[in-house]
Structures are given as structure tokens and as C-alpha cells.
Motif scaffolding. Structure first.
Motif, PDB file in Angstrom:
ATOM      1  N   LEU A 142       0.837  -1.205   0.000  1.00  0.00           N
ATOM      2  CA  LEU A 142       0.000   0.000   0.000  1.00  0.00           C
ATOM      3  C   LEU A 142       0.873   1.257   0.000  1.00  0.00           C
ATOM      4  CD1 LEU A 142      -2.815  -0.998   2.515  1.00  0.00           C
ATOM      5  CD2 LEU A 142      -3.092  -0.550   0.067  1.00  0.00           C
ATOM      6  N   VAL A 143       1.903   1.263   0.815  1.00  0.00           N
ATOM      7  CA  VAL A 143       2.802   2.425   0.870  1.00  0.00           C
ATOM      8  C   VAL A 143       3.499   2.614  -0.469  1.00  0.00           C
ATOM      9  CG1 VAL A 143       4.920   3.344   1.921  1.00  0.00           C
ATOM     10  CG2 VAL A 143       3.115   2.389   3.372  1.00  0.00           C
ATOM     11  N   ALA A 170       2.038   6.494  -7.108  1.00  0.00           N
ATOM     12  CA  ALA A 170       0.993   7.341  -7.707  1.00  0.00           C
ATOM     13  C   ALA A 170       1.282   8.814  -7.428  1.00  0.00           C
ATOM     14  CB  ALA A 170      -0.377   6.951  -7.158  1.00  0.00           C
ATOM     15  N   VAL A 171       1.683   9.138  -6.208  1.00  0.00           N
ATOM     16  CA  VAL A 171       1.979  10.527  -5.848  1.00  0.00           C
ATOM     17  C   VAL A 171       3.212  11.024  -6.614  1.00  0.00           C
ATOM     18  CG1 VAL A 171       2.757  12.002  -3.933  1.00  0.00           C
ATOM     19  CG2 VAL A 171       0.820  10.463  -3.623  1.00  0.00           C
ATOM     20  N   MET A 172       4.202  10.167  -6.790  1.00  0.00           N
ATOM     21  CA  MET A 172       5.434  10.577  -7.480  1.00  0.00           C
ATOM     22  C   MET A 172       5.205  10.912  -8.955  1.00  0.00           C
ATOM     23  SD  MET A 172       8.180  11.059  -5.723  1.00  0.00           S
ATOM     24  CE  MET A 172       9.647  10.740  -6.696  1.00  0.00           C
ATOM     25  N   ASP A 219      -4.614  14.435   0.317  1.00  0.00           N
ATOM     26  CA  ASP A 219      -5.137  15.331  -0.724  1.00  0.00           C
ATOM     27  C   ASP A 219      -4.796  14.797  -2.113  1.00  0.00           C
ATOM     28  OD1 ASP A 219      -6.056  16.976   1.300  1.00  0.00           O
ATOM     29  OD2 ASP A 219      -4.461  18.467   1.053  1.00  0.00           O
ATOM     30  N   GLY A 220      -3.576  14.307  -2.279  1.00  0.00           N
ATOM     31  CA  GLY A 220      -3.119  13.848  -3.593  1.00  0.00           C
ATOM     32  C   GLY A 220      -3.770  12.554  -4.041  1.00  0.00           C
ATOM     33  N   HIS A 275      -8.447   7.293  -3.000  1.00  0.00           N
ATOM     34  CA  HIS A 275      -7.535   6.170  -2.760  1.00  0.00           C
ATOM     35  C   HIS A 275      -6.862   6.266  -1.390  1.00  0.00           C
ATOM     36  CE1 HIS A 275      -8.153   4.806  -6.821  1.00  0.00           C
ATOM     37  NE2 HIS A 275      -7.912   6.026  -7.241  1.00  0.00           N
ATOM     38  N   TRP A 276      -7.091   7.395  -0.674  1.00  0.00           N
ATOM     39  CA  TRP A 276      -6.575   7.562   0.683  1.00  0.00           C
ATOM     40  C   TRP A 276      -7.602   6.956   1.630  1.00  0.00           C
ATOM     41  CZ3 TRP A 276      -2.144   8.375   2.933  1.00  0.00           C
ATOM     42  CH2 TRP A 276      -2.086   8.821   4.254  1.00  0.00           C
TER      43      TRP A 276
END
Length: 140
Positions: free
Chosen positions: A16-17, A23-25, A122-123, A127-128
Motif C-alpha cells: 500500500l505504501v 501514484a503521488v510521485m 489530498d493527492g 484512494h486515501w
């Protein structure tokens, strides 16, 4: 980073991490700038610690973007090595010692962690999930 908590991550939490971080990168600079906006929102005096801290528009600041990208790359280094804490911990300790030269105190790091969680939430949007949040909390 809490080495014990990171060691306690389940394989699913590690996945998950790593997947949410990937995805954030994809929007590294955007999310890096958001991270600094969140830091400054949580702790306005932190602006004084950065050369770009007085700038109103962090999005337009090349200096802010470069620093934000560096922070994102450092988090990426750690995330990519969740299975090798022996490599991560000394590197982060060295980075922490380097930041002491810039008047950064150990008390400032939880603020960065809080800002990172907000940035991730937020990003990642929908999915959070609570499961993702728990995995990230254990990673910090």
C-alpha cells in the motif's frame, strides 16, 4: 522514522505504501510544493527556515520546486527501501544531522510527517483509505 514500526509493516501495508507513493510521485513537483504549503500552513514560523519561505507563490518559485523535488526524492529513497532499513536509517540520520546546521530541530520533524500525511491524503483523494493511512502512519 520509527524503525520498529516500519519493521512491523505487513507485506500488504508495504505494498500500500509503495503503490500509493508511486501514484503521488507521478506528480512529484506538484505534490512536493503541496507538502511545503502544508508545512507552512501547520507551522507558519517554518517559513523562516527556508530561502524561499518569504515567497507568496511557491508554485512559481524555482528554488521551492528544487527543494520540494529533493524532499520527494528522499521520501522515495526511503519508500523504495522499506525492506532494507539498514540502508535507510543511517541515510536519514545523516540528513537530519545536516539539517541541524540550518536550525532545524528534532521537534520540526513531526510537523513534516503531519504535512506529508495531509499531502498524501489530498493527492490520493478517494484512494486515501483508512487502511492506506494506517500503513503510512506505521511508516513514519
Amino acid at each position: 522514522c520509527d524503525e520498529r514500526a516500519m519493521a512491523d509493516l505487513t507485506p500488504k501495508e508495504r505494498k500500500l505504501v509503495t503503490t500509493t507513493w508511486a501514484a503521488v510521485m507521478q506528480g512529484k513537483s506538484k505534490h512536493g510544493i503541496a507538502l511545503f504549503k502544508n508545512i507552512f500552513e501547520i507551522a507558519p514560523p517554518a517559513r523562516a527556515l527556508f530561502k524561499f519561505g518569504k515567497e507568496n507563490d511557491l508554485q512559481a518559485s524555482e528554488l521551492a520546486r528544487l527543494h520540494a523535488d529533493g524532499v520527494m526524492d528522499t521520501v522515495d529513497f526511503a519508500v523504495q527501501r522499506l525492506d532494507n532499513l539498514g540502508e535507510v536509517v543511517p541515510a536519514l540520520q545523516k540528513l537530519g544531522a545536516m539539517h541541524a546546521n540550518y536550525n532545524v530541530l528534532p521537534a520540526h520533524f513531526p510537523i513534516v510527517g503531519q504535512a506529508l500525511l495531509k499531502t498524501l491524503g489530498d493527492g490520493l483523494g478517494e484512494h486515501w483509505t483508512s487502511e492506506v493511512e494506517v500503513a503510512w502512519l506505521k511508516s513514519l
